[in-house]
Design an enzyme around this catalytic site. Sequence first.
Site, PDB file in Angstrom:
ATOM      1  N   SER A  50     157.239  44.589  53.495  1.00  0.00           N
ATOM      2  CA  SER A  50     155.672  43.841  53.741  1.00  0.00           C
ATOM      3  C   SER A  50     155.920  43.784  55.667  1.00  0.00           C
ATOM      4  O   SER A  50     156.726  42.874  56.114  1.00  0.00           O
ATOM      5  CB  SER A  50     155.465  43.347  52.663  1.00  0.00           C
ATOM      6  N   ASP A  83     154.642  48.203  53.947  1.00  0.00           N
ATOM      7  CA  ASP A  83     153.759  48.358  52.652  1.00  0.00           C
ATOM      8  C   ASP A  83     152.750  47.534  53.317  1.00  0.00           C
ATOM      9  O   ASP A  83     152.738  45.781  53.969  1.00  0.00           O
ATOM     10  CB  ASP A  83     154.975  47.250  51.998  1.00  0.00           C
ATOM     11  N   HIS A 216     150.206  50.952  43.197  1.00  0.00           N
ATOM     12  CA  HIS A 216     150.671  49.784  43.949  1.00  0.00           C
ATOM     13  C   HIS A 216     150.662  48.649  42.057  1.00  0.00           C
ATOM     14  O   HIS A 216     150.079  48.918  40.908  1.00  0.00           O
ATOM     15  CB  HIS A 216     149.994  48.721  44.310  1.00  0.00           C
ATOM     16  N   SER A 219     155.816  47.205  38.381  1.00  0.00           N
ATOM     17  CA  SER A 219     156.761  47.279  38.554  1.00  0.00           C
ATOM     18  C   SER A 219     156.575  47.140  36.691  1.00  0.00           C
ATOM     19  O   SER A 219     155.335  46.675  36.157  1.00  0.00           O
ATOM     20  CB  SER A 219     157.116  45.928  38.528  1.00  0.00           C
ATOM     21  N   ASN A 259     155.611  51.795  43.667  1.00  0.00           N
ATOM     22  CA  ASN A 259     155.240  50.735  44.488  1.00  0.00           C
ATOM     23  C   ASN A 259     156.375  49.788  43.713  1.00  0.00           C
ATOM     24  O   ASN A 259     155.033  49.266  42.538  1.00  0.00           O
ATOM     25  CB  ASN A 259     154.108  50.111  44.602  1.00  0.00           C
TER      26      ASN A 259
HETATM   27  P1  13P Z   1     154.975  45.360  41.994  1.00  0.00           P
HETATM   28  O1  13P Z   1     154.897  43.424  42.144  1.00  0.00           O
HETATM   29  O2  13P Z   1     154.301  45.193  40.692  1.00  0.00           O
HETATM   30  O3  13P Z   1     156.316  45.699  41.597  1.00  0.00           O
HETATM   31  O4  13P Z   1     154.263  46.169  43.037  1.00  0.00           O
HETATM   32  C1  13P Z   1     154.759  46.402  44.222  1.00  0.00           C
HETATM   33  C2  13P Z   1     153.807  46.767  44.981  1.00  0.00           C
HETATM   34  O5  13P Z   1     152.475  47.140  45.475  1.00  0.00           O
HETATM   35  C3  13P Z   1     154.834  46.250  46.547  1.00  0.00           C
HETATM   36  O6  13P Z   1     153.029  47.059  46.980  1.00  0.00           O
HETATM   37  O1  G3H Z   2     152.706  43.985  47.564  1.00  0.00           O
HETATM   38  C1  G3H Z   2     153.253  43.340  47.570  1.00  0.00           C
HETATM   39  C2  G3H Z   2     155.012  43.389  48.094  1.00  0.00           C
HETATM   40  O2  G3H Z   2     155.035  42.883  46.895  1.00  0.00           O
HETATM   41  C3  G3H Z   2     155.214  42.426  48.904  1.00  0.00           C
HETATM   42  O3  G3H Z   2     155.071  41.183  48.797  1.00  0.00           O
HETATM   43  O4  G3H Z   2     154.443  40.386  50.886  1.00  0.00           O
HETATM   44  O5  G3H Z   2     155.262  38.734  49.388  1.00  0.00           O
HETATM   45  O6  G3H Z   2     157.022  40.743  50.924  1.00  0.00           O
HETATM   46  P1  G3H Z   2     155.427  40.407  49.567  1.00  0.00           P
HETATM   47 ZN    ZN Z   3     151.499  46.760  46.609  1.00  0.00          ZN
END
Ligand code: 13P
Ligand code: G3H
Ligand code: ZN
Length: 329
Positions: A50, A83, A216, A219, A259
């Site tokens: 990210s 990302d 996205h 998880s 994701n």
């Molecule tokens: P989670 O928070 O469900 O792992 O999603 C991650 C994500 O979409 C990163 O772009």
């Molecule tokens: O979609 C978001 C990802 O979980 C990345 O999160 O911006 O905290 O690195 P972050």
């Molecule tokens: Zn995301």
Amino acid sequence: MPLVPMRQILDEARKKNYGVGAYNVNNMEQVQAIMAAAKETQSPVIIQASKGALKYSNFTYLKHIMFAAVEENPEIPIAVHLDHGNSLATVKEAIAIGFSSVMIDGSLMEDGKTPSDYAYNVAVTKSVVEYAHKYGVTVEAEIGRLGGIEDGVGSGSIHLTDPKEAEKFVKETGVDALAIAIGTSHGAYKFKGSKELAFDVLKEVRSLIDIPIVLHGASSVPQELIDAVNKYGGKMPGATGVPMESLKKAIQLGVTKINVDTDGRLAITAAIRKVFAETPEKFDPRDYLGPAREALKGVIAGKMKDFGTAGHSGDYKGVSLEEMKAIYK
Ligand code: 13P
Ligand code: G3H
Ligand code: ZN
């Protein structure tokens, strides 16, 4: 061969109907764990950073760690992906350091929080497609909005994708992969009540567009990881995620890129907490980062098997970014 355009990984997966996880990374142990899982399960892999991850690592550190994975694993097809890119400027930075794929998230304004309108999303996505394709780089965009706020990614309010708008958006932008909102959100607290996803929306989008679909906020937030975090001093009551069965169904219905960030964070946190709780005398970072890396590897290898990615690292002819440029012309 190992650094490939993400488009190629997703196209191959679509042909054979399996999903490919895109795993977020911030540091060396995460990259090593994901690559060890890919090697063990013979899976193609997408590692993604990210904007926040790049900033955390001053760009250069994470860049070298991600490309160390490419150098070390000549037999594994790897896409290195940005990302939630928030602007053309961020995309340009990622392409300049060698990423083979970028996401422009025009569902939100540049601050990564304020919802945007359709016209803004089309305009910023088009500008990214035009720029990235000159380099053979794949572009993912997003239509609709996920819930959940994660350090600046997410508006906090869910807005399911309108399939007709998705169809129009793909035609107008020429994007390679499309993230849609079907009820998931980022982070560890995804659902208050029912965990049902809008599969009807997914089905309709799949029937209207012919590019890979991205999910996205995918998880699963496994209860055993939450229990382990809480057992060793954490406090995460009511955490919930997307059940693996729903993800498998989403893959069958046409999702290709999945994701995952939160589950990796949970695996790492649970493992580190356990070491601290059970052996409080330890203070060498390798004594807790090592077990964290091992735990993350196990979680990712499990997903590679569940998503159907395992065993597919040999599916690729190895289209390079140079060859991809010609395809885009
Ligand atoms: P989670 O928070 O469900 O792992 O999603 C991650 C994500 O979409 C990163 O772009
Ligand atoms: O979609 C978001 C990802 O979980 C990345 O999160 O911006 O905290 O690195 P972050
Ligand atoms: Zn995301």
